[in-house]
Scaffold this motif. Sequence first.
Motif, PDB file in Angstrom:
ATOM      1  N   PHE A 229      -4.246   2.911   8.392  1.00 15.09           N
ATOM      2  CA  PHE A 229      -4.008   3.506   7.078  1.00 15.09           C
ATOM      3  C   PHE A 229      -3.375   4.893   7.190  1.00 15.09           C
TER       4      PHE A 229
ATOM      5  N   TRP B 298     -14.783  -4.908   4.139  1.00 18.52           N
ATOM      6  CA  TRP B 298     -14.544  -3.616   4.763  1.00 18.52           C
ATOM      7  C   TRP B 298     -14.007  -3.769   6.176  1.00 18.52           C
ATOM      8  N   ASN B 299     -12.775  -3.312   6.360  1.00 20.89           N
ATOM      9  CA  ASN B 299     -12.161  -3.245   7.692  1.00 20.89           C
ATOM     10  C   ASN B 299     -12.349  -1.817   8.200  1.00 20.89           C
TER      11      ASN B 299
ATOM     12  N   CYS C 135      -8.110  -0.970  -4.363  1.00 21.53           N
ATOM     13  CA  CYS C 135      -9.017  -1.802  -3.576  1.00 21.53           C
ATOM     14  C   CYS C 135      -8.221  -2.858  -2.825  1.00 21.53           C
ATOM     15  N   ASP C 136      -8.215  -2.736  -1.517  1.00 19.02           N
ATOM     16  CA  ASP C 136      -7.518  -3.682  -0.642  1.00 19.02           C
ATOM     17  C   ASP C 136      -8.467  -4.839  -0.347  1.00 19.02           C
ATOM     18  N   GLU C 137      -8.178  -6.004  -0.913  1.00 16.83           N
ATOM     19  CA  GLU C 137      -9.046  -7.180  -0.742  1.00 16.83           C
ATOM     20  C   GLU C 137      -8.331  -8.261   0.072  1.00 16.83           C
TER      21      GLU C 137
ATOM     22  N   TYR D 120      -8.862  -9.516   2.818  1.00 17.16           N
ATOM     23  CA  TYR D 120      -9.725 -10.484   3.509  1.00 17.16           C
ATOM     24  C   TYR D 120     -10.642 -11.248   2.549  1.00 17.16           C
TER      25      TYR D 120
ATOM     26  N   ASN E 190       0.824  -1.213   0.000  1.00 15.31           N
ATOM     27  CA  ASN E 190       0.000   0.000   0.000  1.00 15.31           C
ATOM     28  C   ASN E 190       0.856   1.260   0.000  1.00 15.31           C
TER      29      ASN E 190
ATOM     30  N   TYR F 151     -12.671   3.637   8.599  1.00 16.58           N
ATOM     31  CA  TYR F 151     -11.657   2.858   7.904  1.00 16.58           C
ATOM     32  C   TYR F 151     -10.597   2.401   8.897  1.00 16.58           C
ATOM     33  N   TYR F 152      -9.795   1.441   8.460  1.00 22.42           N
ATOM     34  CA  TYR F 152      -8.721   0.888   9.277  1.00 22.42           C
ATOM     35  C   TYR F 152      -7.800   2.022   9.732  1.00 22.42           C
TER      36      TYR F 152
ATOM     37  N   SER G 227     -11.578  -0.724   1.068  1.00 23.47           N
ATOM     38  CA  SER G 227     -11.210  -1.950   1.774  1.00 23.47           C
ATOM     39  C   SER G 227     -12.415  -2.866   1.681  1.00 23.47           C
ATOM     40  N   ASN G 228     -12.285  -3.927   0.909  1.00 22.74           N
ATOM     41  CA  ASN G 228     -13.417  -4.817   0.662  1.00 22.74           C
ATOM     42  C   ASN G 228     -12.950  -6.272   0.659  1.00 22.74           C
TER      43      ASN G 228
END
Length: 216
Positions: free
Chosen positions: A101, A154-155, A182-184, A186, A77, A97-98, A151-152
């Motif tokens: 980040f 979603w965290n 898009c952070d996937e 999970y 990231n 959001y996390y 974040s999906n």
Amino acid sequence: MQLCFDLLEEWILENPKASICTSYGVNDFKEVAIFQDYHGLPEFRNAVAKFMGRARGGRVKFDPSRIVMSGGATGANETIMFCLADPGDAFLIPSPYYPGFDRDLGWRTGVQLIPVNTKSSDNFRISNSQLEAALEDAQEKKIKVRGIILSNPWNPLGTVMDRNTLEDIVAFVNKRRIHLICDEIYAATTFSSGPGGFVSVCEVVEAMDASPREEC
């Protein structure tokens, strides 16, 4: 160099329990002991591409040649931030959001995160009107928005974004000619593959035949 390899191979064969290499891989270990493709070992990228496709139910395929390995999601990231933005630039990010980040994406890069607030009363829905308002507000403040970060799953909510929402977001970034990250991470730990289950943005982009150069 060859003398070193010969000595190491001999030692590995004599001490298999003391080495991470087995006798099976003794002739191949030199391939990882010298400078490698900076994108990552081809065998590893091939395996990752297959795993990512399997984790998404086989509904999308990944090209190993377009995969770049890094030292974890945080490093990946941050590297993306360095590549896509200059200090002072910003990315929109749905909130909550996390919290990591803020540190991971902005500490060394100087990149700003602009929250796009969502409401529990609306099931934390993300609308294009919210994104448009956040983007225009940033532009009025002379902040250059480089893209949107999702974040999906979603965290920290633990929810997934539905296909229609993802389609709207992809259309929005295409129209505005900004990036979509898009952070996937999970994706492989969801528990429903039916209606309402996880949908990868890769599926959506593939289905829409989207391109950053196209006007939606």
